[in-house]
Scaffold this motif. Structure first.
Motif, PDB file in Angstrom:
ATOM      1  N   ASP A 151       0.829  -1.209   0.000  1.00  0.00           N
ATOM      2  CA  ASP A 151       0.000   0.000   0.000  1.00  0.00           C
ATOM      3  C   ASP A 151       0.861   1.256   0.000  1.00  0.00           C
ATOM      4  O   ASP A 151       0.536   2.253  -0.658  1.00  0.00           O
ATOM      5  N   THR A 152       1.965   1.214   0.732  1.00  0.00           N
ATOM      6  CA  THR A 152       2.876   2.363   0.764  1.00  0.00           C
ATOM      7  C   THR A 152       3.541   2.566  -0.591  1.00  0.00           C
ATOM      8  O   THR A 152       3.683   3.700  -1.070  1.00  0.00           O
ATOM      9  N   ARG A 153       3.952   1.475  -1.225  1.00  0.00           N
ATOM     10  CA  ARG A 153       4.555   1.577  -2.560  1.00  0.00           C
ATOM     11  C   ARG A 153       3.573   2.212  -3.550  1.00  0.00           C
ATOM     12  O   ARG A 153       3.954   3.079  -4.348  1.00  0.00           O
ATOM     13  N   VAL A 154       2.319   1.776  -3.490  1.00  0.00           N
ATOM     14  CA  VAL A 154       1.306   2.306  -4.406  1.00  0.00           C
ATOM     15  C   VAL A 154       1.081   3.789  -4.152  1.00  0.00           C
ATOM     16  O   VAL A 154       1.024   4.601  -5.095  1.00  0.00           O
ATOM     17  N   ALA A 155       0.948   4.167  -2.878  1.00  0.00           N
ATOM     18  CA  ALA A 155       0.707   5.574  -2.549  1.00  0.00           C
ATOM     19  C   ALA A 155       1.878   6.456  -2.991  1.00  0.00           C
ATOM     20  O   ALA A 155       1.674   7.551  -3.536  1.00  0.00           O
ATOM     21  N   ILE A 156       3.104   5.983  -2.776  1.00  0.00           N
ATOM     22  CA  ILE A 156       4.281   6.756  -3.183  1.00  0.00           C
ATOM     23  C   ILE A 156       4.336   6.864  -4.703  1.00  0.00           C
ATOM     24  O   ILE A 156       4.625   7.937  -5.251  1.00  0.00           O
ATOM     25  N   THR A 157       4.061   5.770  -5.392  1.00  0.00           N
ATOM     26  CA  THR A 157       4.117   5.778  -6.851  1.00  0.00           C
ATOM     27  C   THR A 157       3.128   6.771  -7.436  1.00  0.00           C
ATOM     28  O   THR A 157       3.463   7.553  -8.344  1.00  0.00           O
ATOM     29  N   LYS A 158       1.898   6.757  -6.925  1.00  0.00           N
ATOM     30  CA  LYS A 158       0.885   7.680  -7.443  1.00  0.00           C
ATOM     31  C   LYS A 158       1.269   9.130  -7.149  1.00  0.00           C
ATOM     32  O   LYS A 158       1.114  10.011  -8.018  1.00  0.00           O
ATOM     33  N   ALA A 159       1.764   9.400  -5.938  1.00  0.00           N
ATOM     34  CA  ALA A 159       2.184  10.760  -5.603  1.00  0.00           C
ATOM     35  C   ALA A 159       3.372  11.190  -6.457  1.00  0.00           C
ATOM     36  O   ALA A 159       3.472  12.352  -6.874  1.00  0.00           O
ATOM     37  N   TYR A 160       4.265  10.249  -6.736  1.00  0.00           N
ATOM     38  CA  TYR A 160       5.434  10.532  -7.587  1.00  0.00           C
ATOM     39  C   TYR A 160       4.993  10.903  -8.997  1.00  0.00           C
ATOM     40  O   TYR A 160       5.486  11.872  -9.586  1.00  0.00           O
ATOM     41  N   TYR A 161       4.056  10.151  -9.544  1.00  0.00           N
ATOM     42  CA  TYR A 161       3.551  10.448 -10.885  1.00  0.00           C
ATOM     43  C   TYR A 161       2.853  11.809 -10.931  1.00  0.00           C
ATOM     44  O   TYR A 161       2.928  12.526 -11.942  1.00  0.00           O
ATOM     45  N   ALA A 162       2.158  12.154  -9.850  1.00  0.00           N
ATOM     46  CA  ALA A 162       1.485  13.461  -9.804  1.00  0.00           C
ATOM     47  C   ALA A 162       2.502  14.594  -9.884  1.00  0.00           C
ATOM     48  O   ALA A 162       2.273  15.603 -10.565  1.00  0.00           O
ATOM     49  N   GLU A 216       1.487  30.263 -12.287  1.00  0.00           N
ATOM     50  CA  GLU A 216       1.666  30.457 -10.845  1.00  0.00           C
ATOM     51  C   GLU A 216       0.829  29.440 -10.059  1.00  0.00           C
ATOM     52  O   GLU A 216       1.289  28.872  -9.056  1.00  0.00           O
ATOM     53  N   ASN A 217      -0.404  29.219 -10.517  1.00  0.00           N
ATOM     54  CA  ASN A 217      -1.261  28.230  -9.857  1.00  0.00           C
ATOM     55  C   ASN A 217      -0.679  26.823  -9.994  1.00  0.00           C
ATOM     56  O   ASN A 217      -0.733  26.021  -9.056  1.00  0.00           O
ATOM     57  N   GLN A 218      -0.122  26.533 -11.165  1.00  0.00           N
ATOM     58  CA  GLN A 218       0.478  25.219 -11.381  1.00  0.00           C
ATOM     59  C   GLN A 218       1.692  25.011 -10.473  1.00  0.00           C
ATOM     60  O   GLN A 218       1.924  23.900  -9.971  1.00  0.00           O
ATOM     61  N   ILE A 219       2.448  26.062 -10.266  1.00  0.00           N
ATOM     62  CA  ILE A 219       3.617  25.967  -9.383  1.00  0.00           C
ATOM     63  C   ILE A 219       3.180  25.688  -7.953  1.00  0.00           C
ATOM     64  O   ILE A 219       3.779  24.862  -7.240  1.00  0.00           O
ATOM     65  N   ARG A 220       2.125  26.380  -7.512  1.00  0.00           N
ATOM     66  CA  ARG A 220       1.617  26.111  -6.155  1.00  0.00           C
ATOM     67  C   ARG A 220       1.113  24.676  -6.041  1.00  0.00           C
ATOM     68  O   ARG A 220       1.311  24.019  -5.008  1.00  0.00           O
ATOM     69  N   LEU A 221       0.459  24.190  -7.095  1.00  0.00           N
ATOM     70  CA  LEU A 221      -0.001  22.801  -7.088  1.00  0.00           C
ATOM     71  C   LEU A 221       1.185  21.841  -7.074  1.00  0.00           C
ATOM     72  O   LEU A 221       1.136  20.795  -6.410  1.00  0.00           O
ATOM     73  N   LEU A 222       2.250  22.196  -7.766  1.00  0.00           N
ATOM     74  CA  LEU A 222       3.450  21.368  -7.766  1.00  0.00           C
ATOM     75  C   LEU A 222       4.064  21.298  -6.362  1.00  0.00           C
ATOM     76  O   LEU A 222       4.480  20.228  -5.905  1.00  0.00           O
ATOM     77  N   VAL A 223       4.120  22.433  -5.695  1.00  0.00           N
ATOM     78  CA  VAL A 223       4.662  22.463  -4.330  1.00  0.00           C
ATOM     79  C   VAL A 223       3.860  21.539  -3.422  1.00  0.00           C
ATOM     80  O   VAL A 223       4.411  20.772  -2.626  1.00  0.00           O
ATOM     81  N   TYR A 224       2.535  21.598  -3.558  1.00  0.00           N
ATOM     82  CA  TYR A 224       1.685  20.731  -2.730  1.00  0.00           C
ATOM     83  C   TYR A 224       1.891  19.259  -3.081  1.00  0.00           C
ATOM     84  O   TYR A 224       1.954  18.403  -2.187  1.00  0.00           O
ATOM     85  N   SER A 225       2.014  18.946  -4.375  1.00  0.00           N
ATOM     86  CA  SER A 225       2.197  17.550  -4.773  1.00  0.00           C
ATOM     87  C   SER A 225       3.518  17.000  -4.246  1.00  0.00           C
ATOM     88  O   SER A 225       3.599  15.816  -3.888  1.00  0.00           O
ATOM     89  N   ILE A 226       4.548  17.840  -4.168  1.00  0.00           N
ATOM     90  CA  ILE A 226       5.820  17.413  -3.576  1.00  0.00           C
ATOM     91  C   ILE A 226       5.641  17.185  -2.077  1.00  0.00           C
ATOM     92  O   ILE A 226       6.174  16.220  -1.504  1.00  0.00           O
ATOM     93  N   GLN A 227       4.886  18.055  -1.426  1.00  0.00           N
ATOM     94  CA  GLN A 227       4.618  17.864   0.004  1.00  0.00           C
ATOM     95  C   GLN A 227       3.851  16.566   0.248  1.00  0.00           C
ATOM     96  O   GLN A 227       4.121  15.842   1.206  1.00  0.00           O
ATOM     97  N   LEU A 228       2.899  16.279  -0.633  1.00  0.00           N
ATOM     98  CA  LEU A 228       2.143  15.035  -0.502  1.00  0.00           C
ATOM     99  C   LEU A 228       3.057  13.831  -0.708  1.00  0.00           C
ATOM    100  O   LEU A 228       2.944  12.825   0.009  1.00  0.00           O
ATOM    101  N   LEU A 229       3.953  13.912  -1.679  1.00  0.00           N
ATOM    102  CA  LEU A 229       4.890  12.825  -1.908  1.00  0.00           C
ATOM    103  C   LEU A 229       5.768  12.598  -0.681  1.00  0.00           C
ATOM    104  O   LEU A 229       5.990  11.446  -0.259  1.00  0.00           O
ATOM    105  N   LYS A 230       6.268  13.668  -0.083  1.00  0.00           N
ATOM    106  CA  LYS A 230       7.099  13.520   1.117  1.00  0.00           C
ATOM    107  C   LYS A 230       6.304  12.909   2.259  1.00  0.00           C
ATOM    108  O   LYS A 230       6.830  12.096   3.034  1.00  0.00           O
ATOM    109  N   PHE A 231       5.028  13.280   2.359  1.00  0.00           N
ATOM    110  CA  PHE A 231       4.174  12.698   3.401  1.00  0.00           C
ATOM    111  C   PHE A 231       4.017  11.197   3.183  1.00  0.00           C
ATOM    112  O   PHE A 231       4.110  10.404   4.136  1.00  0.00           O
ATOM    113  N   GLN A 232       3.776  10.780   1.938  1.00  0.00           N
ATOM    114  CA  GLN A 232       3.628   9.353   1.648  1.00  0.00           C
ATOM    115  C   GLN A 232       4.929   8.598   1.885  1.00  0.00           C
ATOM    116  O   GLN A 232       4.907   7.390   2.162  1.00  0.00           O
ATOM    117  N   MET A 233       6.051   9.284   1.779  1.00  0.00           N
ATOM    118  CA  MET A 233       7.352   8.662   2.011  1.00  0.00           C
ATOM    119  C   MET A 233       7.741   8.665   3.476  1.00  0.00           C
ATOM    120  O   MET A 233       8.735   8.023   3.855  1.00  0.00           O
TER     121      MET A 233
END
Length: 447
Positions: A151-162, A216-233
């Motif tokens: 489950d952790t591998r799947v969550a990290i993979t999906k967050a990584y792809y995002a 600018e909105n895409q950059i903010r979304l990118l920052v959040y997606s990186i934060q989500l990836l770190k959380f899953q990791m």
């Protein structure tokens, strides 16, 4: 004034890009690919760490069950002050009058004892069944750990792809923004030369400003997606993380499903259920064997002390020792145990039914995941082609506009269509990557 605002916006975006693209590694930040992100997550994620602790806990339970078969020793001691000795009636033997009863007190006021005893179970059916059950339970905890890891591998993979798709979206948007900036600059120059109208400048400026805000909105979304990836990791949010791959490295179009060579037994949930059936079988067997007798061996040795006065109590002792065997055989306990056996039999039957249901459920999940993947992949291929076609249309419209044979409305319309095509392409790519991950999980290929 408008040109100044546009220039500031461009410089602002360039600054963001530079900050993002040159992460500081002197503070111990990380640069990972997908495999390294997964490995980090397996080591640090909260759920995986706890699941690993559960496996260690189960190992201790096996040792605990084994220890019950070892000899058990204990020491007991007591002190008694008979404030009033008990009285008994005995025949008056001293005077030869056997029909007469006289009161006599036996014992001493103070008594004490200390005894050491060693017990050893020779036979007890539930001990051996419990030992085997504890080992099976340890296997269950290991399988549960594997499921948590998957489950952790799947969550990290999906967050990584995002993160990767967000980065690709920003890259494409910036490329189009640069083209739009050039169109705006050329139109402004033509307006200053008197060969273009003010309305053309304003229309392209509006489109440019919208594109700047969108990035600018895409950059903010990118920052959040990186934060989500770190959380899953399981990585602290304060740590820096840079990805060493792009979507081009994934080669999405080369992915294949191959749903013909999978087995339901490959799913960890199937293994967990079979282990649960084994536990239910052991519980039923243990309850049935409870009809057998229990045999224990014991040996003890101790000292007894007696005195009328406390200072003299421990001046003299009397040794005592014994060894023996205890046999306990529950011949009849009502019908309670019989009903318990039937209940455990029903539980075992339900577990077997659950395994059959799980097999059908896994097959359906694979079909559903494969359908979603094939649909998303087909959509991705189409949207990739559409984006290339839309980009070509946009480039030709811009060229015609610069040659004076197209209007600014044509440019704005083409730019809007290109933006939509890019959005559809990115969404289709992310959906394809996620559905491929779901398909691999459904077929039990994520280990």
């Amino acid at each position: 004034m408008r040109c100044t605002l546009l220039l500031m916006a461009t410089l602002f975006l360039s600054g963001i890009h530079a900050t993002y693209g040159q992460m500081d590694t002197t503070r111990g930040n990380y640069a990972f690919n997908l495999a390294e992100c997964i490995q980090y997550g397996i080591t640090h994620h909260h759920d995986v760490v706890n699941a690993n602790l559960d496996t260690i806990f189960s190992q201790e339970q096996v040792k605990e069950a084994t220890a019950k078969l070892f000899p058990h020793g204990n020491i007991t001691g007591n002190f008694t002050d008979n404030l009033k000795l008990p009285t008994s009636l005995i025949p008056d033997i001293a005077n030869g009058n056997y029909n007469k009863k006289i009161p006599v007190q036996f014992g001493t006021r103070l008594s004490s004892s200390i005894t050491g005893e060693l017990d050893q179970v020779l036979f007890r059916s539930d001990y051996f069944i419990g030992l085997k059950a504890s080992r099976v339970y340890r296997g269950l905890s290991v399988k549960t750990y594997v499921r948590t890891e998957i489950d952790t591998r799947v969550a990290i993979t999906k967050a990584y792809y995002a993160v990767l798709t967000n980065q690709e979206n920003i890259r494409l948007s910036r490329a189009n923004l640069e083209q739009l900036r050039k169109t705006f600059s050329d139109t402004k120059a033509r307006y200053d030369a008197g060969v273009a109208e003010r309305v053309d400048v304003d229309r392209i400026a509006v489109s440019y400003n919208n594109s700047v805000t969108q990035i600018e909105n895409q950059i903010r979304l990118l920052v959040y997606s990186i934060q989500l990836l770190k959380f899953q990791m399981g990585m602290p949010q304060e740590s820096g993380l840079e990805l060493r791959e792009t979507v081009q490295d994934l080669n999405v179009e080369s992915f294949s499903s191959d749903t013909l060579n999978y087995k339901v037994e490959d799913r960890i949930e199937y293994g967990i259920q079979t282990t649960q059936i084994a536990l239910d079988e052991l519980n039923l067997k243990s309850k049935k064997l409870a009809y057998l007798p229990q045999l224990n061996f014991y040996v003890n040795y101790g000292f007894n002390y007696f005195s009328t006065y406390l200072p003299d109590l421990y001046k003299r002792n009397f040794g005592a020792s014994a060894l023996g065997i205890n046999l306990t055989w529950p011949i009849f306990t009502g019908t309670e145990r019989l009903h318990q056996i039937k209940e455990l039999g029903i539980t075992l039957q339900k577990s077997r039914n659950d395994l059959d249901f799980l097999s059908q459920q896994i097959k359906l999940e694979v079909q559903n995941a494969n359908t979603a993947y094939e649909n998303n992949k087909a959509t991705f291929v189409t949207q990739k082609t559409n984006m290339a076609l839309t980009q070509g249309i946009y480039d030709r419209i811009v060229l015609k506009f610069e040659q004076g044979v197209a209007t600014s409305l044509d440019v704005i319309s083409a730019e809007s269509e290109l933006t939509q095509a890019r959005t559809d392409y990115i969404n289709a790519m992310l959906n394809t990557l996620i559905s491929k991950t779901d398909l691999d999980k459904a077929m039990g290929r994520i280990k």
